[in-house]
Structure formats: C-alpha cells, structure tokens
Design a protein around this motif. Sequence first.
Motif, PDB file in Angstrom:
ATOM      1  N   LYS A   1       0.125  -2.323  -6.604  1.00 56.77           N
ATOM      2  CA  LYS A   1       0.680  -3.512  -7.236  1.00 56.77           C
ATOM      3  C   LYS A   1      -0.199  -4.734  -6.974  1.00 56.77           C
ATOM      4  O   LYS A   1      -0.421  -5.561  -7.875  1.00 56.77           O
TER       5      LYS A   1
ATOM      6  N   SER B   1       3.104 -11.916  -0.920  1.00 58.63           N
ATOM      7  CA  SER B   1       3.131 -11.382   0.434  1.00 58.63           C
ATOM      8  C   SER B   1       4.453 -11.758   1.071  1.00 58.63           C
ATOM      9  O   SER B   1       5.296 -12.393   0.445  1.00 58.63           O
TER      10      SER B   1
ATOM     11  N   PHE C   1       5.531   3.051   0.454  1.00 60.81           N
ATOM     12  CA  PHE C   1       5.567   1.616   0.166  1.00 60.81           C
ATOM     13  C   PHE C   1       4.171   1.003   0.246  1.00 60.81           C
ATOM     14  O   PHE C   1       3.782   0.210  -0.611  1.00 60.81           O
TER      15      PHE C   1
ATOM     16  N   ARG D   1       6.237  -9.369   3.372  1.00 60.20           N
ATOM     17  CA  ARG D   1       7.033  -8.255   3.866  1.00 60.20           C
ATOM     18  C   ARG D   1       6.449  -7.636   5.135  1.00 60.20           C
ATOM     19  O   ARG D   1       7.003  -6.689   5.671  1.00 60.20           O
TER      20      ARG D   1
ATOM     21  N   HIS E   1       6.475  -3.165  -9.198  1.00 59.73           N
ATOM     22  CA  HIS E   1       7.368  -4.012  -8.399  1.00 59.73           C
ATOM     23  C   HIS E   1       8.762  -3.393  -8.298  1.00 59.73           C
ATOM     24  O   HIS E   1       9.378  -3.392  -7.223  1.00 59.73           O
TER      25      HIS E   1
ATOM     26  N   HIS F   1      -5.701  -7.139   0.167  1.00 53.89           N
ATOM     27  CA  HIS F   1      -4.660  -7.562   1.105  1.00 53.89           C
ATOM     28  C   HIS F   1      -5.130  -8.747   1.944  1.00 53.89           C
ATOM     29  O   HIS F   1      -4.336  -9.656   2.244  1.00 53.89           O
TER      30      HIS F   1
ATOM     31  N   HIS G   1       2.491  -0.763  -2.747  1.00 52.65           N
ATOM     32  CA  HIS G   1       2.204  -2.186  -2.578  1.00 52.65           C
ATOM     33  C   HIS G   1       0.726  -2.465  -2.834  1.00 52.65           C
ATOM     34  O   HIS G   1       0.366  -3.502  -3.400  1.00 52.65           O
TER      35      HIS G   1
ATOM     36  N   GLU H   1       8.563  -0.455  -5.984  1.00 53.85           N
ATOM     37  CA  GLU H   1       8.388  -0.939  -4.617  1.00 53.85           C
ATOM     38  C   GLU H   1       9.709  -1.455  -4.039  1.00 53.85           C
ATOM     39  O   GLU H   1      10.032  -1.207  -2.879  1.00 53.85           O
TER      40      GLU H   1
END
Length: 974
Positions: free
Chosen positions: A653, A907, A646, A909, A669, A816, A650, A672
């Motif tokens: 993505k 964002s 993941f 998760r 997506h 991120h 992620h 994911e």
Amino acid sequence: MQKISRQPWLNAMAKTRQKRDENSLLSRAFFRLLSIAYLLLNMNALHAAAQNGVLDLGSSSWTDSISLEGEWIFYPNIFVNEADLASDRLRPDLGIRTHIPGNLSQSVAGSVESTNDHAWGSLVLEIQNLKPPMENLGLHLRGDTAFRVFVQDLDRRSPLRLLLQVGVPAAKQSDSTPQIASPLGIWNMEGSGHYLLIVHLSGFHYTDTNLWVSPQIGPYELLKRELDRVFLLDSLVAGGMFIMSIYYFSLFFHRREDKASLLLATLSSAVFFRHISCSASIQQVIFPHPSLLVFSIIRIWEFGLLGIMGGAGAWFAAESFHIERLCRVAKIQLAIGVGLLLFCIVTPPTIYPKFILLFNLVLFIQVLTYLAATLWAMKQRAKGSLYLTLGGLTTGATVVYDMSIGLGYHASPFFVTPIGMTFLIFANGQIVAKLFAKAFRTAQHLSLALQNEVQRKTRSLQSMLDNIPQGVVTFVADGLAEPEYSKHLESLLGTSDIARQSIESLLLNFSYLTSDEKDRIMATFRACMGEHVLNFELNANQLPSEMHFDRDGQHKYFQVSWTPLCNRQEIVESIQVTLNDLTRLRLMEQESQDQKQELGYIQEILSINPEYFRVFVDSSTHLLSENKRLIECNSSGLENVVKILFINMHTIKGSARTLGFKRISNQLHEVEQGYVQSLKNSCQDWNQSSLLSQIEMLEVTLNHYQHIFHNVLGHQKSKESEIGLSREFLEQHCQMLSKLSLSINQPHLRAKLIGSLRILEEEVFQDAGDFFQDLLPAAQRIARDLGKDPPLVLVDAEDFILSHDATIALGKAVIHILRNALDHGIEFAQERMEKAKAPFGCIKFHLEERDNRLCIKVEDDGRGLAMGALKSKATQHGLDASASTQTIAELVFKAGLSTAKNITDVSGRGMGMDAMRKFIRDVGGDVQILLGASEGPAEFMPFQILIFLPSQFYRRKDIDPSEGTIVDLFGKDA
C-alpha cells in the motif's frame, strides 16, 4: 320554425331577481338601523337647568330620569368635607360657576380668583324640592376620570353620604387613578327634600377635564333597566364586531389573495377594540377596580386605533374597486396610522390630547380618501357602490349625533357611533359578499366550460396514450392494471396481455429485484392505497426509480416513475406507473464508465517511470504470493502470521500510494484494515476463504494494471524477456567474467572482456545514485499528502551500482523510511521557520563500504527521534526505566509501537520500521539506529539509520581488474 333560445331570458330574470334581493336586504338593514336609533333617542333623559348652583325640582315629573344640567359651583383645589360645610368657605360667591356638561379647565383658567390651573376640586349643586314618589332614587354618572359623589340633607345637617365612586380622586397626580365606568348609586329618599350634591373631581390625566356627561337621577329600577339596556346594546355591538372580524379573517385565510377581506378584518378588529375601550358599561364589568395600567391601555386603543380604522377603511374602499392610485395613497395612510399607534404606545396617555389636531387631521384625510373611492365607484356605477355610500352616510350621521352629545346639545347615556361603524362594516361586507358571489357564478360558468374541456382533453389523452413513446399504466386498489394504458407499453414489456394483470405478473416477476425489495414494493402499494397522499410521500423511498428487466432473454433497463392519483380529499385512489426505456443509455454509460476507468489506469501508469512500475509489480506479486502462502498454510489465525500479512500489505500500500496508484491502494487499505481488526480481536475472526478471496481480488487488479501497461501502452514485458535469460544467470556470469579477467595478461583481450562485462552490468545492475534520486517523486507525493513542502533529497552514491534484488529490497525499505521521516521527523513549514530552518526539509542518503558490506546512511534535519515518547512507552514493553538510551531507541523497530499521536493513512500504526528491518534482514542485511548528541533536553535526539547490504548486492564502479587487485568485482576474495 325558428327556435328561440331561453338562455338570455333566464339570465335577465336571474339578474333582476338578484338585484331585487340585494335591494330588499339593504332596505331591511336600513330600517333596522332606524329602529335602533329611535330606541336610543327615546333613552334621553329630561333636562333640569340649574342656575347659580341651585336646582329646583318641585315641578319635575318622575316618569323618566332627570339630567342635572346647568350652572354648578366649582371650588378648585379643595375636596369639600363636613367642616367646610359648617364654615363660610362654600359661599357661592367664593366658587366658580361652571356649566355641566362642559369644559371645567376653561372655567378655572378664565376665573380671576383662580390661582391654579389644575382641574381638581369639588363641584357643588344645591337641590330643592326633591320629593319623588318612590323611596329609592337612583343616581347615575358615567365617568372617564376619577370622582366621588356625596349627598347631604341640608335641613337635617346629616353627615356626608357616599353615593358612588369612579377611580381614585386625589389632590396629586401621583395619587389619582382614573377609571372608565358607568356606576349607579342608590339615593334613599328619607330627607326633607333639600339636599346638597357634592362631587370630588380630579382630572390630572386629561388636558380638559369636567363631567362631560351630566348626572342623572330618577327611579332606581328605571335607571337600572336603562343601564342594563345600554350594556346589552354595547355587548351586542361588540359581539357583532368581533364575529365580523373573525369571519373576515377566516375568509382571508381561506383565500389569501383577497386583500379586501384582510382589510375589512383589520377594520373590524380596530373598531371592536376601540368600542371596548370607550364603552363604560363594558369596562365596568371587565375591569371593576381602578388601574392606571388598564386606563393607559384603554387610552392607547382609544387614540391609537383611529389611524388604523381610517387607513384600513380607505384602503378597503380603494381595493374593492381596484383604484390603483387611491390604493397607493391608502397604503401610506395606513402606514401613518400604524405610526400613530406606535407613538401612543411609547408616550404617556396624558400627552395624547395635545396632538388631537394631528389625529383628527389624519382621520379627516382618510375619510376624504374613502369618500373619493365612493364617488369614483358611484360615477362608474360599480356594483357595491350603493353599500359603500350608505355605510359612509350612516357612520357620518352617528358621528354627528355623538358630537352633539359631547357638545351638550342633549344628554344620552349611549353613543351611537359604534352602531354606525357596525353598519359600515356590514355594508362593506356586502361588497365582499358580492365579490364572492361573482366569483362563484364565474366558477359555475367555468365549470360548464371545464366539462367541455375535460371531454376534449379526454379525447386528446386517449390519442396521446396511443402515440406516446412511453409505457404508462395505472394500478387500482386491488393491484390490477386498468384497461387504459399506452400502446407503447406492449412493445416495452413484450406482451399485449396487460389489462387486469397484477403488478407482480407484469413487472416484479421479470425484474432482477430481490425478494425483499419486491415485498417492500407490494407492502408500500397496499399501505398507500386508500390513504392520504402524505402516506405515499413518506414511503416513496421504498419504490425503485430504476429496474433491470429480463423477459424471454431480453435485458432491458427501465426508468420507473410512481405517481399517486388522488381525489379531492387527497386520498390515493390509484398509482400510475410510467416506464422509460433506458437500455441504450445504460449500455452507453457502462461503456463510458469502463473507458473512464481505463483512462484512470493509463493516467496513473504514465505518471511514473516504466522501470518503477516493473519493480512495483515484481515486489507486489512476490508479497501477495507470500501472503497467499501464509493464509493457505494456516487454518487458524496466529498473531505472528497476521503481523507478517499486515507488514506485507502495508508495504504494498505504501508503494502504491507513493506511486499514485489510487485504485489498488484503496483496495489495499481495506484489506489492511481487516488485518488490524484481526490483531485487535486476537485473531478470532480469522476466515481463510475470505482472506484468500481478498488476495485474489488484489491479484486481479494488479493484473489489470499489467494489462494496461503491456497491451494498451505497448511496453515490453521486461528486459528479461528481451534477452531470454534469468537475472540470476546474468549476475553469475558477470561474476565469472570478472574473475576470468584477472587471469588474462594480454591487454587487448582483457579490454574486450571488460567491455563485454560492462554491457552485461548495464542490463543487470542499476546506478545507485540514479536509484536514490528516483525517490524524489515519491517523497514529493508523500509530502503533498501530509500538507508539507516537498523535501530536498541529497544522495552521495556515485561510486556504487546495485543489483536488482538490492533495488527491490531497498525500494520497499526506503519507502517506509521516507514516510516516517516526513510524518514524524520533518516539521511543518511554519514550525521550521520558527526554529530558523528552511521551510522544506532535507533527507540525505550516503553510501560507503564498511567491512565488505554496503552501508547506507539515512538522516534528515527534522526534530529527531522522539526519545521522550519512547521512554514513556518503555515500561509498557517490559523495559526498565533505567535502560540505556540506545536500548530505548531500538524500540522504534518493535512491531505495534508508535510515537504518533494520531493514526494517518501515511503512518502511525508502529509497523513501518519493523517492516523495513524485516525486508533488509530477509536478504541477509541488517538495520541499525545511530544516535547523535543532543544540545538541549533529550525529548528529541538526532539520529541516523544505517542499512547494511551483503557484498553480492552491489559493486564499486572504481575497481578496475587491470590494477592487479586480488579482490573481485563484487568485493569477494578471488
């Protein structure tokens, strides 16, 4: 010999016969009306004239009823009782002489002795020599107000005996209740023949009040038969009007364009309701008890429907003969009639008679319009004008007759105007019948012409089937094709064997439809055949509008139209299928779609720096390879493995969305989301082959991006291919040259060596300031996706250059950081301005060297770290509530923990910060969080993120080997 055509003679004979039948029908109707009128005239009673309140019936014949007319004595404002009879209050000279029937109010108003204009009191008549040969005498008095009738034997001085009553008479208007009724009382003849007849009368609900119809006496059985006959005739007239109104309404509903039927139905309904309201015999049966509400409704109908009747009749006459000007006038008159009806509804009934002149004026104008239409029709000799004329004359005659009853010229218990109106409606109905008959004859003529036209159209249709560039075939109930089909169908299907072939053998067996789709088509075909067309419309969605056809290796695309062919009852008898060849169009559309998709790829790639694309491809290829390896090495799902999958997906993505690569980001997506579901289901739905196919799908898309980048846009493979050496090799030789430069003492050679070193560094390393400034477009895209203003990015990194591995690791990590800062930290513009901040946020990057490592400090001016939310979740992750602030802050790096209230595409998760630290630690670095001081409550605290990279990933630009330092260019000891 000359052939003589019989058609003109036959037409002439038919017209003559039709005219004779019409005249015969009209004559029969007219004579029937005369018979009814004769019957009604014979119902008139014998007249007996009273003088000065005394009536002598000694010479009366009892073969018929006797109408008690003449001069009665009226005692105003008193209801005579037995005490009054014993006193002198009832002397004739104390009363007022009034004529019955007549206007009592005028008599009272003209009397000198009268001091009260209210027409209430007692009417008294002395009857002498009343000795009929029968025991039971009947007394009848039609009432439309409130009264009681009493009788007293004067010779015997018997008590007052009530004979009949209508409504509730009283001395006050609030206590009086009027009623429309036609009662019959029994008068037992056991007295001396000298009687006093007393009528207690109250007429507060009328402007002019009296007994408009004289009382009648006669044999009880005779009067009862007459009243039964009156009720029967009233009921027949009402029933006829009702039936005609229903009939004409039904004609209109079946032929909405026929306004004449609607107008005649309106006229019939208005006459019906007014007749019901004015008929005392019917009212007595329907409403046997007095009611002020019923009386008010009846009076509304009686007055309010006058304008509706006249307006509808006038408009009908003008509409029947298409007199446009009179139609417009009649429309206005009908609107005025509706207004009068509304006036009657909102005003009390006692006020209507004050406006009787207005009602009569409106009705008179409407009658004039009707007469104008009649005269115009007669002048033009229009068909039906005779009906219009006769109906108008008959109605006028009955109105005059009833007016003579009201004026007292003769007495009758029955008003004939409703019969006249019934004949008027009947006569007008003949006009509608003639219009329908004319339309029917026209339809017959058109039917013959239509047959000829059908034959001509059939020939034309056959020619069309032979030449139309479409495939047309009809399938009947047994599912077989009819012999008649378009010739072009043979070229479309590639066969001439079409007639009597089934739909499966012609179309379905050569299509790319699935077995389930073919079964649904046949089930729909069988379910609709022989059923109502509505069944086809409900199931038409099961029939395909396009089919991919393959026969003898020829691929074709057909547009398919399914058309039900129905009979007159709308029952489906067959289904016509039309095929249009769309093969060229579909090929062109596919080519256009491919080009459009290609342009989309090109647009996405052109919008970014080529070097960013290379970095994205390299990092994505590496992460996809790692995911593929993890899936191949694990036959069952492990939570830590799925988390790594993941995080990697992620990250790809996030980079794709930041760079604007929509096509691959949508695929990422979906993949994911599959990993998210696996984590929620404790990795129970682990499917190794499915997961690998997803990776392969993403690799195909990524390869297509590279194909566009290299082969379409013409970008070179990379700098590596240009120099033909690996990046690691160049980095090692840069390090070796920097060490070598320290051992050379000759300035000239040392300068050349340092120059060569600088050239190699440009190929291998990237300026740190340029790297972080290049993040501005990514920050802008993220802010735009979140609906926030683009942030200000400040970079302090001029002294450092970064290796390729550093840029890859930082690229994945910083993405991120940006996404979390813009989503969770930096507020929206309105909230920032309320806090006296600039509407846009600010993100700072500061690079410095600490302990032989590169330290990258990242901070923003948002709300800070959500310490309140972290503390509330601390206990959920095994931390004591008394844990230190730094320990709680470290929870942001825990996988699956998020302070976001909602999960967004950006964002939420709880995996971003964990992924960021993972990427940095994978290259030997580290990430720390540094809390700042908070001025207010510790719900949010300012913080910095510190990223540490090992020395081999950077160098300082200000180190010069000529200075004699023993530290090499990469921060290592010599």
